[in-house]
Write a protein that holds these residues in place. Structure first.
Motif, PDB file in Angstrom:
ATOM      1  N   PHE A 448      -0.040  -1.688 -12.571  1.00 59.46           N
ATOM      2  CA  PHE A 448       1.406  -1.904 -12.517  1.00 59.46           C
ATOM      3  C   PHE A 448       2.069  -0.930 -11.544  1.00 59.46           C
ATOM      4  O   PHE A 448       2.987  -1.312 -10.801  1.00 59.46           O
ATOM      5  CB  PHE A 448       1.996  -1.749 -13.913  1.00 59.46           C
ATOM      6  CG  PHE A 448       3.451  -2.083 -13.996  1.00 59.46           C
ATOM      7  CD1 PHE A 448       3.888  -3.394 -13.929  1.00 59.46           C
ATOM      8  CD2 PHE A 448       4.401  -1.075 -14.128  1.00 59.46           C
ATOM      9  CE1 PHE A 448       5.237  -3.704 -13.997  1.00 59.46           C
ATOM     10  CE2 PHE A 448       5.747  -1.373 -14.195  1.00 59.46           C
ATOM     11  CZ  PHE A 448       6.168  -2.692 -14.130  1.00 59.46           C
ATOM     12  N   LEU A 449       1.608   0.316 -11.526  1.00 63.35           N
ATOM     13  CA  LEU A 449       2.154   1.273 -10.565  1.00 63.35           C
ATOM     14  C   LEU A 449       1.881   0.833  -9.132  1.00 63.35           C
ATOM     15  O   LEU A 449       2.740   0.988  -8.250  1.00 63.35           O
ATOM     16  CB  LEU A 449       1.542   2.654 -10.817  1.00 63.35           C
ATOM     17  CG  LEU A 449       1.953   3.369 -12.108  1.00 63.35           C
ATOM     18  CD1 LEU A 449       1.232   4.704 -12.219  1.00 63.35           C
ATOM     19  CD2 LEU A 449       3.458   3.580 -12.156  1.00 63.35           C
ATOM     20  N   GLN A 454       3.920  -1.401  -4.043  1.00 65.30           N
ATOM     21  CA  GLN A 454       3.932  -2.415  -2.996  1.00 65.30           C
ATOM     22  C   GLN A 454       5.315  -3.042  -2.859  1.00 65.30           C
ATOM     23  O   GLN A 454       5.800  -3.283  -1.752  1.00 65.30           O
ATOM     24  CB  GLN A 454       2.868  -3.478  -3.310  1.00 65.30           C
ATOM     25  CG  GLN A 454       2.532  -4.414  -2.158  1.00 65.30           C
ATOM     26  CD  GLN A 454       3.418  -5.655  -2.152  1.00 65.30           C
ATOM     27  OE1 GLN A 454       4.091  -5.920  -3.135  1.00 65.30           O
ATOM     28  NE2 GLN A 454       3.402  -6.379  -1.043  1.00 65.30           N
ATOM     29  N   ARG A 455       5.968  -3.295  -3.991  1.00 61.58           N
ATOM     30  CA  ARG A 455       7.323  -3.858  -3.942  1.00 61.58           C
ATOM     31  C   ARG A 455       8.299  -2.888  -3.279  1.00 61.58           C
ATOM     32  O   ARG A 455       9.145  -3.289  -2.486  1.00 61.58           O
ATOM     33  CB  ARG A 455       7.798  -4.176  -5.356  1.00 61.58           C
ATOM     34  CG  ARG A 455       7.403  -5.555  -5.836  1.00 61.58           C
ATOM     35  CD  ARG A 455       8.434  -6.080  -6.810  1.00 61.58           C
ATOM     36  NE  ARG A 455       8.245  -7.482  -7.080  1.00 61.58           N
ATOM     37  CZ  ARG A 455       9.164  -8.264  -7.625  1.00 61.58           C
ATOM     38  NH1 ARG A 455      10.337  -7.765  -7.938  1.00 61.58           N
ATOM     39  NH2 ARG A 455       8.921  -9.537  -7.841  1.00 61.58           N
ATOM     40  N   GLU A 456       8.180  -1.621  -3.620  1.00 58.46           N
ATOM     41  CA  GLU A 456       9.093  -0.630  -3.052  1.00 58.46           C
ATOM     42  C   GLU A 456       8.884  -0.504  -1.551  1.00 58.46           C
ATOM     43  O   GLU A 456       9.857  -0.382  -0.793  1.00 58.46           O
ATOM     44  CB  GLU A 456       8.887   0.719  -3.736  1.00 58.46           C
ATOM     45  CG  GLU A 456       9.872   1.779  -3.270  1.00 58.46           C
ATOM     46  CD  GLU A 456       9.691   3.099  -3.994  1.00 58.46           C
ATOM     47  OE1 GLU A 456      10.628   3.911  -3.983  1.00 58.46           O
ATOM     48  OE2 GLU A 456       8.589   3.321  -4.549  1.00 58.46           O
ATOM     49  N   ILE A 457       7.638  -0.543  -1.100  1.00 59.40           N
ATOM     50  CA  ILE A 457       7.371  -0.454   0.344  1.00 59.40           C
ATOM     51  C   ILE A 457       8.002  -1.629   1.069  1.00 59.40           C
ATOM     52  O   ILE A 457       8.660  -1.474   2.111  1.00 59.40           O
ATOM     53  CB  ILE A 457       5.851  -0.388   0.587  1.00 59.40           C
ATOM     54  CG1 ILE A 457       5.290   0.954   0.089  1.00 59.40           C
ATOM     55  CG2 ILE A 457       5.534  -0.585   2.069  1.00 59.40           C
ATOM     56  CD1 ILE A 457       3.788   1.045   0.156  1.00 59.40           C
ATOM     57  N   ASN A 458       7.822  -2.845   0.522  1.00 57.20           N
ATOM     58  CA  ASN A 458       8.412  -4.022   1.158  1.00 57.20           C
ATOM     59  C   ASN A 458       9.932  -3.948   1.177  1.00 57.20           C
ATOM     60  O   ASN A 458      10.582  -4.319   2.164  1.00 57.20           O
ATOM     61  CB  ASN A 458       7.966  -5.289   0.427  1.00 57.20           C
ATOM     62  CG  ASN A 458       6.516  -5.631   0.695  1.00 57.20           C
ATOM     63  OD1 ASN A 458       5.896  -5.081   1.599  1.00 57.20           O
ATOM     64  ND2 ASN A 458       5.963  -6.531  -0.099  1.00 57.20           N
ATOM     65  N   LYS A 477      17.436  -2.885  -6.416  1.00 52.01           N
ATOM     66  CA  LYS A 477      16.014  -2.576  -6.581  1.00 52.01           C
ATOM     67  C   LYS A 477      15.834  -1.081  -6.859  1.00 52.01           C
ATOM     68  O   LYS A 477      15.628  -0.282  -5.965  1.00 52.01           O
ATOM     69  CB  LYS A 477      15.241  -2.978  -5.307  1.00 52.01           C
ATOM     70  CG  LYS A 477      15.337  -4.460  -4.967  1.00 52.01           C
ATOM     71  CD  LYS A 477      14.642  -5.309  -6.015  1.00 52.01           C
ATOM     72  CE  LYS A 477      14.481  -6.738  -5.555  1.00 52.01           C
ATOM     73  NZ  LYS A 477      15.649  -7.581  -5.850  1.00 52.01           N
ATOM     74  N   HIS A 478      15.927  -0.702  -8.151  1.00 53.37           N
ATOM     75  CA  HIS A 478      15.621   0.661  -8.579  1.00 53.37           C
ATOM     76  C   HIS A 478      14.216   0.667  -9.168  1.00 53.37           C
ATOM     77  O   HIS A 478      13.902  -0.111 -10.067  1.00 53.37           O
ATOM     78  CB  HIS A 478      16.632   1.147  -9.625  1.00 53.37           C
ATOM     79  CG  HIS A 478      18.016   1.298  -9.087  1.00 53.37           C
ATOM     80  ND1 HIS A 478      18.287   2.028  -7.957  1.00 53.37           N
ATOM     81  CD2 HIS A 478      19.205   0.825  -9.518  1.00 53.37           C
ATOM     82  CE1 HIS A 478      19.585   2.009  -7.719  1.00 53.37           C
ATOM     83  NE2 HIS A 478      20.165   1.275  -8.649  1.00 53.37           N
ATOM     84  N   PHE A 479      13.358   1.535  -8.704  1.00 50.72           N
ATOM     85  CA  PHE A 479      11.946   1.509  -9.103  1.00 50.72           C
ATOM     86  C   PHE A 479      11.544   2.682  -9.991  1.00 50.72           C
ATOM     87  O   PHE A 479      10.422   2.714 -10.481  1.00 50.72           O
ATOM     88  CB  PHE A 479      11.054   1.494  -7.851  1.00 50.72           C
ATOM     89  CG  PHE A 479      11.273   0.304  -6.976  1.00 50.72           C
ATOM     90  CD1 PHE A 479      10.681  -0.906  -7.270  1.00 50.72           C
ATOM     91  CD2 PHE A 479      12.092   0.393  -5.855  1.00 50.72           C
ATOM     92  CE1 PHE A 479      10.890  -2.009  -6.460  1.00 50.72           C
ATOM     93  CE2 PHE A 479      12.302  -0.709  -5.040  1.00 50.72           C
ATOM     94  CZ  PHE A 479      11.703  -1.916  -5.346  1.00 50.72           C
ATOM     95  N   GLY A 480      12.445   3.640 -10.178  1.00 48.52           N
ATOM     96  CA  GLY A 480      12.066   4.826 -10.948  1.00 48.52           C
ATOM     97  C   GLY A 480      11.657   4.518 -12.375  1.00 48.52           C
ATOM     98  O   GLY A 480      10.660   5.034 -12.880  1.00 48.52           O
TER      99      GLY A 480
END
Length: 764
Positions: A448-449, A454-458, A477-480
């Motif tokens: 999952f990490l 990958q989503r954050e990079i895109n 898009k908050h990923f924390g």
């Protein structure tokens, strides 16, 4: 060498309480002495008297089978009168137990029994199973090396070897290479003088301190069988099974990513679509995307550069379809909770949130666009949980290693609550299978990490190229929090494995601490999706979770039957529910200060007495009313029933609130005209099914530390999977998959909004 045992039985016929008869049996390598009547001590130094005494003589090793063994019986007494007794010497039938054959026998507190077992060729490990139809009297099962003397009385059976208390079931796994290099051992059965160690009541006897009580026989009928344990091939098969199941998720993820990239390439590259139009139409149809338009043939097309830039490239887990940006219209009708067009600084926004958030209809526009204000908050949550994990896990690992060492050194298997009928030791670990089955949490948490990374990079790439869809559309898009959720899932696997090194009531919080965190983080993430500017800080969020864990520990230690604790906890539970309801209803724009009572009375007077008006925020009011009903009902249940498993009760409160808020979110999403994409629906359905099967195995109850160790073993059952994993291991497998699926649901829940401008997204 010796294939039969010798048993000496004595019964004194005359009254000899004041001057008992002493019997001393002298052998080549041992001396056994006992008096009749035999007096054994119990709890609080109670004395119990037994008239019929029997002892099996130790069988020392001999070099030749034809060697003759002699023993002598000396009888003496201090009585001035003649003592009448009966002395009987008999051979013990089936003294040597045979592999896989059941043998029944009787035992009492003054007539213990033990039998010998010799490992056959090719057998390295066996499991000794002892059963009884009657729960009481309480007994002790011990496995000891073939040495003299044999410790077969209630007051010395714990001096050597491994032992368990028993009511109806007992099972001890014995490894020849590790524990008994002589390839043989004794199975000793001792009936205890009292039943309190097995959960029985302490009987009342009217006696003086020096007057022994005649216990009678306290006869217990038992059955013993020694069976081969699992082989090394089973260990290898179990490890390969676990790795195969969870690494298949990695393979499936890679295949989905490759399929997505391939479909995007066919759908978005007009030059390729022009050459392979039928294949492109089929690909886009399977992906749920409209067929690509026929491109204009330009020099750029043949050079591999798209002739237009109307499409936006997605990221893993999003729809395979190309997303056309909606035209940006004027935002005069927007009712966002914070309009950044009207304010220059964050301080200005905060000062006027009280006015803005009183609007009945809110959109996510303003608060969602200003992403930079919450990056530090998100990073704080992710870093804080990593710090918590390190400082929490290190002492836990140290403690469980100490527990396991104590079990191995003392041989007291009552310390840990295993499923002994399916506990496969490996090295110094007593139940390796229960530890191995937690590997799924770690592997799926790591996966999952990687997906979030990958989503954050895109997403960051889209921001760098100033993609209008990434900048203006969709839920922020908050990923924390996603990173925190993945880390918490991995830590749940690690701490659950630590708990199963030696499960008992003193370390159960290790298994549930990060479950509380996962439930709390999921609720925070759901709330953050529509309210990114009023989310709790990392410090306050983890402080609340720390309070929950504190109550979990206090409840486990002091909650059983303690009415004062339950009253205090129920009051705190209800007050916390009311405070949180107020926070949610007014979207954080209220203050807990000295004027709170005055403001409450003012609201009651104006809205309920002066004029009867309905709630301004009906949807939120319905959610909060239902939430209060559920939480008050749970508080009343705890106050009345006093559940023994307080940690599970507390976890149930968190899960019920999470499910309620998730259902509310789905209903409001559909009411707002939004839809669930196919990938979200599949995740919800599959995850629900897996959760159903997981809970079935969870409630099988193979052991329980709310009872005595002997009573806990009554729930033990055989392995159900590959002859290596039990029902609780299957729960570990399924629950890790279900949690991973739940995280994917939260990740993809609002993918349908990626093409919707943020000032058109509703806040609820």
């Amino acid at each position: 060498c010796c294939t039969e045992g010798v048993r000496v039985s004595v019964n004194v016929l005359s009254e000899q309480k004041e001057t008992p008869v002493l019997f001393v049996v002298r052998q080549k390598e041992a001396v056994v002495s006992f008096q009749v009547p035999l007096i054994l001590r119990g709890l609080y130094q109670r004395k119990y008297l037994y008239q019929d005494v029997s002892r099996t003589l130790c069988q020392p090793q001999t070099k030749k089978e034809v060697d003759t063994q002699f023993f002598y019986v000396d009888v003496s007494t201090l009585s001035r009168e003649n003592a009448s007794y009966q002395l009987r010497v008999t051979r013990v039938e089936n003294f040597v137990l045979r592999t896989g054959e059941h043998f029944g026998f009787n035992a009492t507190a003054a007539q213990p029994q033990y039998f010998k077992y010799e490992f056959p060729e090719g057998v390295d490990s066996v499991i000794v199973k002892v059963t009884s139809a009657a729960k009481f009297p309480c007994s002790v099962i011990s496995v000891q090396d073939v040495l003299c003397p044999v410790y077969d009385l209630d007051n010395n059976v714990a001096f050597i070897g491994m032992y368990q208390t028993m009511t109806k079931k007992a099972a001890i796994t014995v490894q020849v290479r590790k524990d008994y290099p002589s390839h043989s051992f004794y199975v000793v059965v001792v009936v205890k003088t009292e039943d309190e160690a097995c959960g029985g009541a302490l009987r009342f006897y009217p006696y003086s301190k020096d007057e022994p009580v005649d216990q009678g026989n306290r006869l217990k009928t038992l059955d013993v069988v020694v069976s081969p344990a699992v082989t090394s091939q089973a260990y290898v098969g179990g490890m390969l099974f676990v790795l195969g199941v969870f690494l298949s998720f990695y393979l499936l993820t890679v295949l989905i990513a490759c399929w997505e990239n391939w479909s995007i390439h066919l759908c978005f590259a007009p030059a390729v679509a022009f050459l392979w139009q039928p294949l492109a139409n089929l690909c886009c149809s399977l992906a749920g995307a409209p067929p690509p338009p026929a491109p204009r043939i330009t020099p750029d097309s043949f050079l591999g550069r798209p002739a237009f830039n109307s499409y936006s490239y997605g990221s893993f887990g999003e729809s395979f379809a190309p997303r056309l940006l909606q035209p940006r219209g004027p935002r005069l009708d927007s009712l966002s909770s914070v309009e950044e067009d009207d304010y220059d600084t964050l301080a200005d926004i905060e000062s006027d949130k009280n006015v803005i958030r009183t609007k009945v209809g809110l959109h996510a526009g303003g608060q969602a666009l200003d992403l930079s204000k919450y990056d530090n908050l998100e990073m704080g949550r992710s870093m804080n949980i990593a710090t918590i994990a390190v400082f929490y896990a290190l002492p836990v690992i140290q403690l469980v290693i100490t527990y396991q060492t104590v079990v191995n050194v003392t041989g007291n298997q009552d310390i840990c609550y295993y499923n002994f009928l399916c506990a496969h030791p490996l090295g110094n670990l007593s139940a390796f299978n229960n530890i191995l089955s937690n590997l799924g949490y770690i592997l799926l948490g790591l996966l999952f990490l990687l997906i979030i990374l990958q989503r954050e990079i895109n997403y960051n790439r889209a921001l760098m190229r100033n993609d209008l869809q990434a900048v203006e559309c969709g839920i922020p898009k908050h990923f924390g929090l996603f990173y925190a959720m993945g880390t918490a899932l991995m830590m749940e696997g690690l701490l659950s494995a630590c708990y199963h090194v030696c499960p008992n009531y003193t370390n159960f919080q290790f298994d549930t601490s990060f479950m509380y965190m996962i439930a709390g983080l999921c609720m925070l993430k759901l709330y953050q999706k529509r309210h990114p500017d009023i989310n709790a800080s990392a410090y306050s969020a983890y402080a609340c979770l720390a309070i929950v864990i504190f109550f979990s520990v206090v409840g486990v230690v002091f909650g059983k039957g303690n009415m004062a604790f339950w009253i205090v906890f129920s009051v705190i539970h209800i007050l916390s529910t009311l405070l949180l309801s107020t926070q949610l209803y007014y979207m954080g724009r209220w203050k807990l200060d000295s004027g709170i009572l005055r403001r409450i009375l003012h609201v009651l007077y104006t809205d309920c007495i002066r004029q009867c008006s309905g709630p301004m925020y009906v949807d939120r009011m319905v959610l909060l009313v239902m939430g209060n009903i559920i939480n008050w009902s749970l508080a009343a249940y705890g106050l009345i029933m006093h559940p023994n498993d307080f940690a599970s009760y507390l976890l149930a409160i968190g899960i019920c609130n999470l499910l309620l808020y998730f259902a509310f979110y789905i209903i409001m999403k559909l009411r707002s005209g939004e839809r669930l994409k196919l990938i979200s629906l599949l995740c919800i359905v599959c995850t629900s099914v897996v959760w159903g099967f997981a809970l079935y195995f969870f409630f099988q109850g193979l052991s329980t530390w709310q009872k005595t160790p002997a009573e806990s073993r009554e729930h033990n059952r055989e392995c159900v999977l590959l002859n290596f994993f039990d029902d609780h291991d299957v729960w570990h497998f399924l629950s890790s998959i279900a949690m991973f699926g739940s995280f994917l649901v939260l990740l993809t829940l609002d993918d349908d909004l990626d093409t919707v401008q943020r000032d058109k997204i509703y806040v609820f």
